[in-house]
Design a protein around this motif. Sequence first.
Motif, PDB file in Angstrom:
ATOM      1  N   ARG A   1     -28.665   9.013  -8.417  1.00  9.84           N
ATOM      2  CA  ARG A   1     -28.287   8.412  -7.141  1.00  9.84           C
ATOM      3  C   ARG A   1     -27.604   9.410  -6.226  1.00  9.84           C
ATOM      4  N   PHE A   2     -27.021  10.441  -6.785  1.00  9.07           N
ATOM      5  CA  PHE A   2     -26.333  11.470  -6.005  1.00  9.07           C
ATOM      6  C   PHE A   2     -26.920  12.802  -6.407  1.00  9.07           C
ATOM      7  N   LYS A   3     -27.519  13.500  -5.456  1.00  2.00           N
ATOM      8  CA  LYS A   3     -28.176  14.767  -5.767  1.00  2.00           C
ATOM      9  C   LYS A   3     -27.607  15.874  -4.905  1.00  2.00           C
ATOM     10  N   VAL A   4     -27.527  17.055  -5.495  1.00  3.79           N
ATOM     11  CA  VAL A   4     -27.049  18.236  -4.792  1.00  3.79           C
ATOM     12  C   VAL A   4     -28.121  19.312  -4.941  1.00  3.79           C
ATOM     13  N   PHE A   5     -28.484  19.917  -3.832  1.00  5.93           N
ATOM     14  CA  PHE A   5     -29.484  20.980  -3.895  1.00  5.93           C
ATOM     15  C   PHE A   5     -28.962  22.124  -4.758  1.00  5.93           C
ATOM     16  N   SER A   6     -29.812  22.645  -5.579  1.00  2.00           N
ATOM     17  CA  SER A   6     -29.411  23.723  -6.483  1.00  2.00           C
ATOM     18  C   SER A   6     -29.051  25.000  -5.731  1.00  2.00           C
ATOM     19  N   THR A   7     -29.391  25.084  -4.450  1.00  2.26           N
ATOM     20  CA  THR A   7     -29.067  26.266  -3.657  1.00  2.26           C
ATOM     21  C   THR A   7     -27.642  26.235  -3.109  1.00  2.26           C
ATOM     22  N   LEU A   8     -26.943  25.127  -3.260  1.00  2.23           N
ATOM     23  CA  LEU A   8     -25.572  25.003  -2.744  1.00  2.23           C
ATOM     24  C   LEU A   8     -24.580  25.576  -3.752  1.00  2.23           C
ATOM     25  N   LEU A   9     -24.633  26.876  -3.902  1.00  7.39           N
ATOM     26  CA  LEU A   9     -23.814  27.549  -4.919  1.00  7.39           C
ATOM     27  C   LEU A   9     -22.318  27.374  -4.671  1.00  7.39           C
ATOM     28  N   ALA A  10     -21.896  27.382  -3.414  1.00  7.18           N
ATOM     29  CA  ALA A  10     -20.472  27.205  -3.124  1.00  7.18           C
ATOM     30  C   ALA A  10     -19.997  25.825  -3.573  1.00  7.18           C
ATOM     31  N   TRP A  11     -20.831  24.809  -3.395  1.00  7.29           N
ATOM     32  CA  TRP A  11     -20.470  23.467  -3.828  1.00  7.29           C
ATOM     33  C   TRP A  11     -20.279  23.423  -5.340  1.00  7.29           C
ATOM     34  N   PHE A  12     -21.218  24.039  -6.076  1.00  5.69           N
ATOM     35  CA  PHE A  12     -21.117  24.039  -7.529  1.00  5.69           C
ATOM     36  C   PHE A  12     -19.903  24.810  -8.007  1.00  5.69           C
ATOM     37  N   GLU A  13     -19.537  25.874  -7.317  1.00  8.65           N
ATOM     38  CA  GLU A  13     -18.340  26.632  -7.683  1.00  8.65           C
ATOM     39  C   GLU A  13     -17.084  25.786  -7.457  1.00  8.65           C
ATOM     40  N   GLU A  14     -17.019  25.108  -6.326  1.00  5.06           N
ATOM     41  CA  GLU A  14     -15.870  24.252  -6.050  1.00  5.06           C
ATOM     42  C   GLU A  14     -15.792  23.105  -7.061  1.00  5.06           C
ATOM     43  N   PHE A  15     -16.932  22.521  -7.360  1.00  8.35           N
ATOM     44  CA  PHE A  15     -16.994  21.458  -8.356  1.00  8.35           C
ATOM     45  C   PHE A  15     -16.458  21.947  -9.696  1.00  8.35           C
ATOM     46  N   ARG A  16     -16.889  23.125 -10.116  1.00  9.97           N
ATOM     47  CA  ARG A  16     -16.448  23.710 -11.380  1.00  9.97           C
ATOM     48  C   ARG A  16     -14.937  23.954 -11.370  1.00  9.97           C
ATOM     49  N   LEU A  17     -14.412  24.440 -10.252  1.00 12.55           N
ATOM     50  CA  LEU A  17     -12.981  24.718 -10.155  1.00 12.55           C
ATOM     51  C   LEU A  17     -12.152  23.434 -10.223  1.00 12.55           C
ATOM     52  N   TYR A  18     -12.589  22.397  -9.510  1.00 17.56           N
ATOM     53  CA  TYR A  18     -11.859  21.126  -9.571  1.00 17.56           C
ATOM     54  C   TYR A  18     -11.871  20.584 -10.988  1.00 17.56           C
ATOM     55  N   ARG A  19     -12.993  20.672 -11.644  1.00 17.54           N
ATOM     56  CA  ARG A  19     -13.066  20.168 -13.015  1.00 17.54           C
ATOM     57  C   ARG A  19     -12.127  20.960 -13.928  1.00 17.54           C
ATOM     58  N   ARG A  20     -12.178  22.272 -13.824  1.00 18.45           N
ATOM     59  CA  ARG A  20     -11.391  23.112 -14.734  1.00 18.45           C
ATOM     60  C   ARG A  20      -9.891  23.022 -14.466  1.00 18.45           C
ATOM     61  N   PHE A  21      -9.503  23.191 -13.202  1.00 15.98           N
ATOM     62  CA  PHE A  21      -8.075  23.324 -12.900  1.00 15.98           C
ATOM     63  C   PHE A  21      -7.348  22.008 -12.662  1.00 15.98           C
ATOM     64  N   TYR A  22      -8.073  20.916 -12.489  1.00 19.88           N
ATOM     65  CA  TYR A  22      -7.409  19.635 -12.251  1.00 19.88           C
ATOM     66  C   TYR A  22      -7.834  18.577 -13.267  1.00 19.88           C
ATOM     67  N   TRP A  23      -9.118  18.281 -13.350  1.00 20.57           N
ATOM     68  CA  TRP A  23      -9.601  17.236 -14.265  1.00 20.57           C
ATOM     69  C   TRP A  23      -9.293  17.590 -15.717  1.00 20.57           C
ATOM     70  N   ASP A  24      -9.712  18.764 -16.144  1.00 17.08           N
ATOM     71  CA  ASP A  24      -9.454  19.160 -17.530  1.00 17.08           C
ATOM     72  C   ASP A  24      -7.961  19.373 -17.786  1.00 17.08           C
ATOM     73  N   ALA A  25      -7.235  19.852 -16.782  1.00 14.43           N
ATOM     74  CA  ALA A  25      -5.806  20.125 -16.937  1.00 14.43           C
ATOM     75  C   ALA A  25      -4.996  18.854 -17.189  1.00 14.43           C
ATOM     76  N   VAL A  26      -5.490  17.713 -16.713  1.00 11.40           N
ATOM     77  CA  VAL A  26      -4.777  16.457 -16.947  1.00 11.40           C
ATOM     78  C   VAL A  26      -5.494  15.580 -17.971  1.00 11.40           C
ATOM     79  N   ALA A  27      -6.403  16.170 -18.739  1.00 10.31           N
ATOM     80  CA  ALA A  27      -7.147  15.443 -19.779  1.00 10.31           C
ATOM     81  C   ALA A  27      -7.792  14.185 -19.214  1.00 10.31           C
TER      82      ALA A  27
END
Length: 183
Positions: free
Chosen positions: A5-31
């Motif tokens: 239902r939600f798709k992101v173009f694989s060419t949006l590398l900056a989006w994927f980097e930001e997504f990865r950073l939010y997951r690592r530094f916030y989501w994973d950091a608070v379990a």
Amino acid sequence: MQSGRFKVFSTLLAWFEEFRLYRRFYWDAVAGAELPAGVDYAVFDFAVNSGPARAANYLQAIVGVTQDGRIGPATLGAARARPAGVVIDALCDARLAFLKRLPTWPTFGRGWSGRVGFVRAEALLLSAVEPAPPAPAPGQGPSVPSAEAAHPEVAPDPAVPAGNAFWRLLLAIFKTILGGKRS
């Protein structure tokens, strides 16, 4: 993203980097993947805006465990032992009280108050209903290659419990951003 239902173009590398950073530094950091539904969103949003350690400390104070700024088994057990709605309300109340003590409250308070109110409402909704992810029909996958396949570094962690909590929260964050712009 996983349901298609939600798709992101694989060419949006900056989006994927930001997504990865939010997951690592916030989501994973608070379990986040291990917190109860709704509580995960309230703690995650608090962490993004005020830091993971502060969000963890406030959660720990609310659930009555030692405040060390790291969410571990004791915090998770105590958070699961309380009704999610009670934890969400207490966390949002404490967060708002913290923000009101900041010297910049007169300038930003209206927006912060609106955000915390919206996060509270969404978190309570998430805690009330844990939707099951739609399952694809046997032998059928997405008709278009998924962004996760193009970027395995953002593919869901197999340790994330059923319900795809991180993806659910990502959509809630988009709602927060879009909802905050309406006045």
